[in-house]
Write a protein that holds these residues in place. Structure first.
Motif, PDB file in Angstrom:
ATOM      1  N   TYR A  13      16.341  -0.494  -4.988  1.00 23.14           N
ATOM      2  CA  TYR A  13      15.607  -0.394  -3.865  1.00 23.14           C
ATOM      3  C   TYR A  13      16.452   0.565  -2.928  1.00 23.14           C
ATOM      4  O   TYR A  13      17.714   0.402  -2.576  1.00 23.14           O
ATOM      5  CB  TYR A  13      15.843  -1.991  -3.064  1.00 23.14           C
ATOM      6  CG  TYR A  13      15.497  -1.902  -1.627  1.00 23.14           C
ATOM      7  CD1 TYR A  13      14.189  -1.444  -1.079  1.00 23.14           C
ATOM      8  CD2 TYR A  13      16.225  -2.554  -0.603  1.00 23.14           C
ATOM      9  CE1 TYR A  13      13.976  -1.556   0.100  1.00 23.14           C
ATOM     10  CE2 TYR A  13      15.927  -2.489   0.864  1.00 23.14           C
ATOM     11  CZ  TYR A  13      14.700  -2.089   1.043  1.00 23.14           C
ATOM     12  OH  TYR A  13      14.309  -2.152   2.422  1.00 23.14           O
TER      13      TYR A  13
ATOM     14  N   VAL B 175      10.587  -0.955  -2.524  1.00 24.23           N
ATOM     15  CA  VAL B 175      10.380  -2.307  -2.484  1.00 24.23           C
ATOM     16  C   VAL B 175      11.642  -3.277  -2.755  1.00 24.23           C
ATOM     17  O   VAL B 175      12.256  -2.886  -3.823  1.00 24.23           O
ATOM     18  CB  VAL B 175       9.315  -2.812  -3.483  1.00 24.23           C
ATOM     19  CG1 VAL B 175       9.401  -4.365  -3.524  1.00 24.23           C
ATOM     20  CG2 VAL B 175       7.921  -2.407  -3.083  1.00 24.23           C
TER      21      VAL B 175
ATOM     22  N   ALA C 126       5.921  -2.932   2.781  1.00 21.56           N
ATOM     23  CA  ALA C 126       7.187  -2.243   2.323  1.00 21.56           C
ATOM     24  C   ALA C 126       6.386  -0.742   2.259  1.00 21.56           C
ATOM     25  O   ALA C 126       7.124   0.176   2.621  1.00 21.56           O
ATOM     26  CB  ALA C 126       7.528  -2.837   0.922  1.00 21.56           C
TER      27      ALA C 126
ATOM     28  N   GLU D 174      14.923   2.545   0.685  1.00 19.67           N
ATOM     29  CA  GLU D 174      13.819   2.880   1.568  1.00 19.67           C
ATOM     30  C   GLU D 174      13.983   4.418   2.046  1.00 19.67           C
ATOM     31  O   GLU D 174      13.049   5.209   1.707  1.00 19.67           O
ATOM     32  CB  GLU D 174      13.909   2.338   2.573  1.00 19.67           C
ATOM     33  CG  GLU D 174      12.536   2.397   3.418  1.00 19.67           C
ATOM     34  CD  GLU D 174      12.437   1.557   4.702  1.00 19.67           C
ATOM     35  OE1 GLU D 174      11.979   2.126   5.815  1.00 19.67           O
ATOM     36  OE2 GLU D 174      12.631   0.255   4.457  1.00 19.67           O
TER      37      GLU D 174
END
Length: 527
Positions: free
Chosen positions: A341, A302, A394, A343
């Motif tokens: 953050y 996120v 997300a 991903e």
């Protein structure tokens, strides 16, 4: 003792609309004008007005007009005299010497016995007060000494915020002790106003006590408006329209009408932090987030900066802690303690934890899908809904199945505690002392206790135990470190410090932690 449901409701309801040292003032308003009526908008009805059951921010705000506490808090967070003119603090007790001139709204003197009865009524298990263990710490007792003019609040062991707890404890006096039913729709306090009319769902009218002379920092009833009318106004657009037209003197505004008021001439505008936007992971044994690797991976998935902007429509500030302003422990417990953050790193971490993508892209481990039931309150505005949708998107990107479950507050409380039907929850908890969080963040898990997320952070538990045994200022580094330990483990994720606009027209006043300093209310000429 509080029931688990009551504990959950306390968690939900202490979302104090807090304004640390708000001086609301209409622009170009001129000097103070005596007499008249000050009108203030509340977003919901305050309900039963007995202070021993007051957990909703709208209730606490309403009661602040009619009740005093032993001590107050200044703009810089310091404890100042109110009903108590002085005090002596020891590790496990504090003894207050009361003023001799304070009177109740029925004319009777405010006595040490009144204070003791107020505390002991809340602490009585038969009362089932939802503020026992939060506003009044569990185990606290009060003893009055009428001859000495003192009352002593004591704890079974050292308690670091024993003085500061008195800032939030409303003292009932006079006939209110004899018949608590009088307090459902009436007041029996020593504050500068007395409730004269209660029309639930519509308005509450208070009348000034001109004899009031013991307010915080010298405040009196001499120059305050003759009447205060609290109007129940759930629609912020209506409140904004009335502020602009002069039909209201004050209101808190969080939604889209805030921008309109900020641009309007003649409106006093003060922006203050109001509560923390954050989400918790359910760590029950059968939940995916029981594994700290999963919690950290989901947090890494996120972009919290983007989420903060969405949740508050760009009006928030970076989160720096869990306690409302003015904080007794200054400092930033958040920065450097929340997974950044990333991903790709989130996907790799879920792979390493054994959660592999299935044919439809949803991750599976031991035949179980990575399903997250996300719970949030639909009554908290469009930003909360948008934040839920952003989080869902997300987490789906990294292979989680997300089921959004928006509920009204009362239903959410049941899901939060009794049914435990959630995996992640957006839940701001508004408290003014770090000690008030302990029951929610440790100890017996729901539904047997208030620990709704089933947290078991040993470092947090060790640090708060150590911090609680020393004076507040000495223990502050450990209180802050304890909060950081929660973020290090991704037990909960601080996202944003939400702000609110305190908008005024033709009046000035101060609020601290969501309550009025009522002797500061003034109508201004030409407002």
């Amino acid at each position: 003792m509080r029931t688990p449901i009551a504990a959950a409701l306390t968690a939900l309801a202490l979302l104090a609309a807090a304004c640390g040292g708000t001086d609301g003032g209409g622009e170009g308003g001129g000097g103070p004008a005596g007499g008249g009526t000050f009108t203030y908008a509340l977003s919901a009805d305050p309900g039963v007005l007995d202070p021993s059951g007051a957990v909703l921010n709208v209730t606490i705000t309403t009661l602040s007009l009619a009740y005093d506490t032993l001590v107050g808090v200044s703009k810089d967070g310091k404890t100042v005299p109110l009903l108590a003119e002085k005090w002596e603090v020891e590790p496990d007790k504090v003894t207050f010497t009361l003023r001799k001139d304070a009177t109740c709204s029925d004319g009777s003197p405010v006595t040490p016995a009144d204070v003791a009865k107020s505390v002991n009524h809340i602490a009585d298990p038969a009362t089932k007060s939802p503020i026992y263990g939060v506003i009044v710490p569990a185990g606290m007792k009060a003893e009055a000494d009428e001859a000495a003019g003192t009352v002593t609040l004591s704890m079974p062991e050292p308690f670091s915020f024993i003085l500061e707890t008195a800032r939030s404890l409303y003292v009932v006096c006079g006939k209110g002790h004899e018949d608590r039913s009088l307090l459902a729709r009436g007041t029996s306090g020593s504050g500068p106003y007395k409730l004269t009319e209660a029309v639930p769902g519509d308005h509450y009218t208070f009348k000034a006590r001109r004899e009031y002379a013991w307010g915080q920092e010298g405040g009196t009833g001499k120059d305050i408006p003759e009447n205060v009318v609290v109007k129940i106004m759930p629609n912020e657009q209506t409140a904004a329209n009335l502020l602009i037209s002069g039909g209201l003197n004050g209101a808190l505004v969080l939604g889209p009408d805030r921008a309109r008021l900020e641009a309007a001439p003649g409106i006093g505008k003060v922006v203050e932090p109001v509560q923390n936007g954050q989400f918790f992971y359910h760590q029950g044994d059968d939940r995916p987030a029981h594994d700290p690797a999963v919690r950290k991976a989901l947090t890494q998935a996120v972009n919290l900066k983007e989420l903060a902007g969405i949740a508050t429509s760009g009006t928030g500030k970076p989160a720096t802690g869990l306690v409302l302003h003015p904080r007794p422990c200054q400092g930033d417990s958040v920065t450097g303690h929340v997974p950044a953050y990333d991903e790709a790193a989130a996907k790799a971490a879920l792979d390493a934890a054994g959660w592999k993508p299935g044919p439809d892209g949803i991750r599976v481990k031991d035949g179980k899908r990575l399903t997250l039931r996300y719970l949030y309150a639909t009554t908290k505005g469009a930003g909360t809904q948008a934040a839920a949708e952003y989080l869902a998107a997300a987490w789906r990107k990294v292979g989680a199945e997300v089921k959004l479950n928006g509920q009204i507050d009362t239903k959410l409380a049941e899901s939060l505690n009794a049914t435990q039907d959630w995996d992640v929850i957006w839940l701001p908890i508004g408290v003014t002392l770090p000690s008030q969080l302990i029951g929610f963040l440790s100890g017996p898990a729901a539904p047997k206790g208030a620990n709704f997320a089933h947290l078991a952070n040993k470092k947090y538990e060790k640090l708060v135990a150590e911090a609680g045994r020393v004076p507040a200022t000495e223990g502050c580094p450990k209180w802050l470190e304890a909060e950081s330990a929660l973020f290090d483990s991704a037990d909960l994720v601080p996202v944003v410090e939400q702000t609110v606009l305190q908008a005024t027209k033709g009046a000035t006043y101060q609020q601290y932690a969501g309550v009025f300093v009522p002797a500061t209310i003034r109508l201004t000429q030409g407002g």
